[in-house]
Design an enzyme around this catalytic site. Sequence first.
Site, short mmCIF file in Angstrom:
data_model
loop_
_atom_site.label_atom_id
_atom_site.label_comp_id
_atom_site.label_asym_id
_atom_site.label_seq_id
_atom_site.Cartn_x
_atom_site.Cartn_y
_atom_site.Cartn_z
N ASN A 43 0.84 -1.20 0.00
CA ASN A 43 0.00 0.00 0.00
C ASN A 43 0.88 1.25 0.00
O ASN A 43 1.94 1.29 0.61
CB ASN A 43 -1.00 0.00 1.16
N GLU A 45 0.29 5.22 0.63
CA GLU A 45 -0.65 6.25 1.08
C GLU A 45 -0.23 7.63 0.58
O GLU A 45 0.87 7.83 0.08
CB GLU A 45 -0.75 6.23 2.61
N GLU A 56 -3.12 -4.51 -3.21
CA GLU A 56 -3.64 -5.39 -4.25
C GLU A 56 -3.67 -4.67 -5.60
O GLU A 56 -3.32 -5.24 -6.63
CB GLU A 56 -5.07 -5.85 -3.90
N CYS A 87 -10.46 -4.49 0.02
CA CYS A 87 -11.59 -3.57 -0.04
C CYS A 87 -12.38 -3.81 -1.33
O CYS A 87 -11.92 -4.51 -2.25
CB CYS A 87 -11.10 -2.12 0.04
N CYS A 90 -10.57 -2.98 -4.63
CA CYS A 90 -9.56 -3.96 -5.04
C CYS A 90 -10.21 -5.23 -5.57
O CYS A 90 -9.72 -5.84 -6.53
CB CYS A 90 -8.63 -4.28 -3.88
#
Length: 137
Positions: A43, A45, A56, A87, A90
């Site tokens: 990830n 951010e 993902e 989520c 994804c």
Amino acid sequence: MSVPEVLLEKARLASQNAYAPYSEFSVGAAIRWRGGHVSTGANVENASYGLTLCAERVAVVTAASEGHREVEEVALWVESDKAASPCGACLQVLVEFCSDPSAVRLTMASRQGARIETLADLMPQPFRLREPDPERA
Ligand SMILES: [Zn+2]
């Protein structure tokens, strides 16, 4: 179903590259594609939160931009005591590169263990503009 140790280890290693200064929630993903290629992602951010990318999606777009088109297996590692599901965004992105979501095993793991589902279990009725071509690259 047994845990895919090699793919999961790649996801765990990918999580070490997470850029998560806001959530402090590091995630790594590893995806095996048709033909055996494995892509990874972490990830990333952003101070403008909506620009954050999940692990993902990073793993998907990395491989898709190299020409890979069919996801075969996904492993997800969260550096936490509790495993997490992808989520909704994804899941939709994964389905785009998956002709049969019921055949794609998705392992979600954390320091406390792993659980395995299929992509169809988590995304039973994905949005599709047309049916996927199972013969695509
Ligand atoms: Zn996500």
